[in-house]
Design a protein around this motif. Structure first.
Motif, mmCIF file in Angstrom:
data_model
loop_
_atom_site.group_PDB
_atom_site.id
_atom_site.type_symbol
_atom_site.label_atom_id
_atom_site.label_comp_id
_atom_site.label_asym_id
_atom_site.label_seq_id
_atom_site.Cartn_x
_atom_site.Cartn_y
_atom_site.Cartn_z
ATOM 1 N N ALA A 1 -4.366 47.550 -5.700
ATOM 2 C CA ALA A 1 -3.757 48.599 -4.871
ATOM 3 C C ALA A 1 -2.266 48.312 -4.689
ATOM 4 O O ALA A 1 -1.420 49.203 -4.789
ATOM 5 N N ARG A 2 -1.971 47.016 -4.428
ATOM 6 C CA ARG A 2 -0.561 46.635 -4.240
ATOM 7 C C ARG A 2 0.274 46.943 -5.483
ATOM 8 O O ARG A 2 1.413 47.372 -5.407
ATOM 9 N N LEU A 3 -0.346 46.747 -6.648
ATOM 10 C CA LEU A 3 0.374 46.944 -7.909
ATOM 11 C C LEU A 3 0.334 48.389 -8.391
ATOM 12 O O LEU A 3 0.902 48.713 -9.435
ATOM 13 N N GLY A 4 -0.419 49.242 -7.667
ATOM 14 C CA GLY A 4 -0.481 50.657 -8.044
ATOM 15 C C GLY A 4 -1.383 50.918 -9.244
ATOM 16 O O GLY A 4 -1.207 51.917 -9.949
ATOM 17 N N VAL A 5 -2.368 50.044 -9.481
ATOM 18 C CA VAL A 5 -3.249 50.256 -10.642
ATOM 19 C C VAL A 5 -4.704 50.470 -10.213
ATOM 20 O O VAL A 5 -5.594 50.550 -11.060
ATOM 21 N N ALA A 6 -4.941 50.564 -8.897
ATOM 22 C CA ALA A 6 -6.324 50.606 -8.394
ATOM 23 C C ALA A 6 -7.105 51.806 -8.917
ATOM 24 O O ALA A 6 -8.317 51.719 -9.124
ATOM 25 N N ASP A 7 -6.403 52.926 -9.147
ATOM 26 C CA ASP A 7 -7.115 54.118 -9.621
ATOM 27 C C ASP A 7 -7.570 53.980 -11.068
ATOM 28 O O ASP A 7 -8.321 54.804 -11.560
ATOM 29 N N ARG A 8 -7.145 52.912 -11.743
ATOM 30 C CA ARG A 8 -7.552 52.720 -13.146
ATOM 31 C C ARG A 8 -8.525 51.552 -13.308
ATOM 32 O O ARG A 8 -8.877 51.174 -14.418
ATOM 33 N N LEU A 9 -8.940 50.979 -12.175
ATOM 34 C CA LEU A 9 -9.810 49.789 -12.233
ATOM 35 C C LEU A 9 -11.090 50.024 -11.455
ATOM 36 O O LEU A 9 -11.066 50.426 -10.293
ATOM 37 N N GLU A 10 -12.204 49.752 -12.110
ATOM 38 C CA GLU A 10 -13.500 49.803 -11.434
ATOM 39 C C GLU A 10 -14.170 48.438 -11.622
ATOM 40 O O GLU A 10 -14.263 47.934 -12.752
ATOM 41 N N LEU A 11 -14.622 47.847 -10.506
ATOM 42 C CA LEU A 11 -15.334 46.565 -10.581
ATOM 43 C C LEU A 11 -16.750 46.793 -10.078
ATOM 44 O O LEU A 11 -16.939 47.322 -8.973
ATOM 45 N N ARG A 12 -17.726 46.411 -10.873
ATOM 46 C CA ARG A 12 -19.114 46.695 -10.531
ATOM 47 C C ARG A 12 -19.895 45.393 -10.415
ATOM 48 O O ARG A 12 -19.859 44.566 -11.339
ATOM 49 N N GLN A 13 -20.587 45.232 -9.292
ATOM 50 C CA GLN A 13 -21.444 44.052 -9.126
ATOM 51 C C GLN A 13 -22.804 44.382 -9.721
ATOM 52 O O GLN A 13 -23.601 45.110 -9.108
ATOM 53 N N GLU A 14 -23.047 43.864 -10.898
ATOM 54 C CA GLU A 14 -24.223 44.262 -11.652
ATOM 55 C C GLU A 14 -24.518 43.209 -12.721
ATOM 56 O O GLU A 14 -23.615 42.517 -13.186
ATOM 57 N N ASP A 15 -25.772 43.119 -13.133
ATOM 58 C CA ASP A 15 -26.160 42.234 -14.238
ATOM 59 C C ASP A 15 -25.708 42.885 -15.542
ATOM 60 O O ASP A 15 -26.082 44.030 -15.818
ATOM 61 N N VAL A 16 -24.930 42.162 -16.339
ATOM 62 C CA VAL A 16 -24.414 42.771 -17.578
ATOM 63 C C VAL A 16 -25.530 43.150 -18.548
ATOM 64 O O VAL A 16 -25.370 44.057 -19.354
ATOM 65 N N THR A 17 -26.640 42.455 -18.472
ATOM 66 C CA THR A 17 -27.726 42.768 -19.421
ATOM 67 C C THR A 17 -28.355 44.124 -19.091
ATOM 68 O O THR A 17 -29.047 44.706 -19.904
ATOM 69 N N ARG A 18 -28.081 44.606 -17.870
ATOM 70 C CA ARG A 18 -28.642 45.915 -17.476
ATOM 71 C C ARG A 18 -27.592 47.011 -17.474
ATOM 72 O O ARG A 18 -27.927 48.168 -17.244
ATOM 73 N N TYR A 19 -26.352 46.621 -17.647
ATOM 74 C CA TYR A 19 -25.269 47.607 -17.528
ATOM 75 C C TYR A 19 -25.316 48.596 -18.696
ATOM 76 O O TYR A 19 -25.394 48.202 -19.852
ATOM 77 N N ARG A 20 -25.283 49.869 -18.391
ATOM 78 C CA ARG A 20 -25.251 50.928 -19.409
ATOM 79 C C ARG A 20 -24.133 51.886 -19.043
ATOM 80 O O ARG A 20 -23.906 52.167 -17.866
ATOM 81 N N SER A 21 -23.463 52.428 -20.066
ATOM 82 C CA SER A 21 -22.428 53.424 -19.821
ATOM 83 C C SER A 21 -22.369 54.357 -21.014
ATOM 84 O O SER A 21 -22.559 53.923 -22.156
ATOM 85 N N SER A 22 -22.071 55.618 -20.743
ATOM 86 C CA SER A 22 -21.939 56.559 -21.859
ATOM 87 C C SER A 22 -20.532 56.466 -22.456
ATOM 88 O O SER A 22 -20.268 56.998 -23.521
#
Ligand code: SAM
Length: 248
Positions: free
Chosen positions: A81-102
């Motif tokens: 947020a301080r650097l003005g890049v927060a709108d381009r970053l998503e951090l997800r607390q999730e197991d990578v073996t289950r992570y799916r994205s289109s």
């Protein structure tokens, strides 16, 4: 104190949880990111330090980081947020073996996190599933720089992940259908900087909090880690970064 809190303290001065200097990180990201609107996915992103760095230097890029822990996410999102890049970053607390994205990624990172999938080749298989056709994988993993003695091998290969020497490690990746387009082997100076920061940050925190109930534990963990490094794997365990594209 739990392992994640210890790790967060240990990485407070070196948020990249791998033996890489800032110039190495920037150079690898610079090579991996090949279009201004690149989308990055980090599988096992830790605090998200690689992504934060990438977004700072690539103003059109977007990024998703996935980590099972979520430790340090708040701090990274505040910095974003301080650097003005927060709108381009998503951090997800999730197991990578289950992570799916289109959404396919132009750059898929896995740095020091192959153990999340068991080892190297399942990690690359998962990365392939997330990768755009002309995408790049930025892989970082350990290898044996010198043959370890059996006790050290047993200590560091206590999970499913087994390490080879550098030629064997690269040959396995190539045989799996990848072409290295760049690489970097961590120098001893990068290892030393990483380990002094790891052990030193934790020790400093303990000395600065003499009345904290976890002070002794933090000092013990720092000292045990320092011994294991200086008396064990220093100069024996290597770390390699590979930029990989699918072979034709
Ligand atoms: C050595 S750290 C590397 C962090 C980051 N890639 C970096 O270079 O700063 C490994 C990370 O993998 C994460 N991890 C391990 N297993 C995982 C899983 N199944 N799903 C998601 N993250 C996992 C850990 O929580 C940890 O943050």
């Amino acid at each position: 104190m739990d392992r994640q809190t210890l790790s967060a303290l240990a990485h407070s001065d070196h948020p990249i949880a791998a033996p890489a200097s800032e110039s190495t990180v920037d150079r690898l990201l610079g090579r991996a990111i090949r279009r201004p609107d690149a989308h990055l996915l980090d599988l096992g992103c830790g605090e998200g330090a690689w992504l934060l760095r990438a977004l700072r230097t690539h103003p059109g890029a977007t990024a998703v980081g996935v980590d099972i822990s979520g430790q340090g996410f708040d701090r990274t999102l505040e910095s974003a947020a301080r650097l003005g890049v927060a709108d381009r970053l998503e951090l997800r607390q999730e197991d990578v073996t289950r992570y799916r994205s289109s959404r396919k990624a132009d750059v898929v990172l896995s740095v020091g996190a192959a153990y999340a999938f068991g080892e190297l080749l399942p990690t690359l298989e998962a990365a392939r599933g997330h990768l755009a056709d002309d995408g790049v994988v930025l892989l970082g993993d350990c290898f044996w720089e010198r043959e370890p003695d059996p006790a050290l091998r047993a200590e560091l290969e206590d999970g499913p992940q087994k390490y080879g020497d550098l030629p064997t490690t690269v040959a396995r990746v190539v045989a799996d259908g990848w072409t290295p387009v760049h690489g970097h082997v961590s120098t001893l100076a990068e290892w030393d900087e990483y380990e002094w920061n790891w052990t030193g940050s934790l020790a400093r925190w303990a000395l600065d909090h003499p009345d904290h109930p976890d002070r002794d534990q933090a000092l013990e963990v720092s000292a045990a880690h320092r011994r294991s490094w200086l008396e064990g794997y220093r100069g024996v365990l290597g770390f390699v970064f590979l930029l990989l594209r699918p072979s034709p």
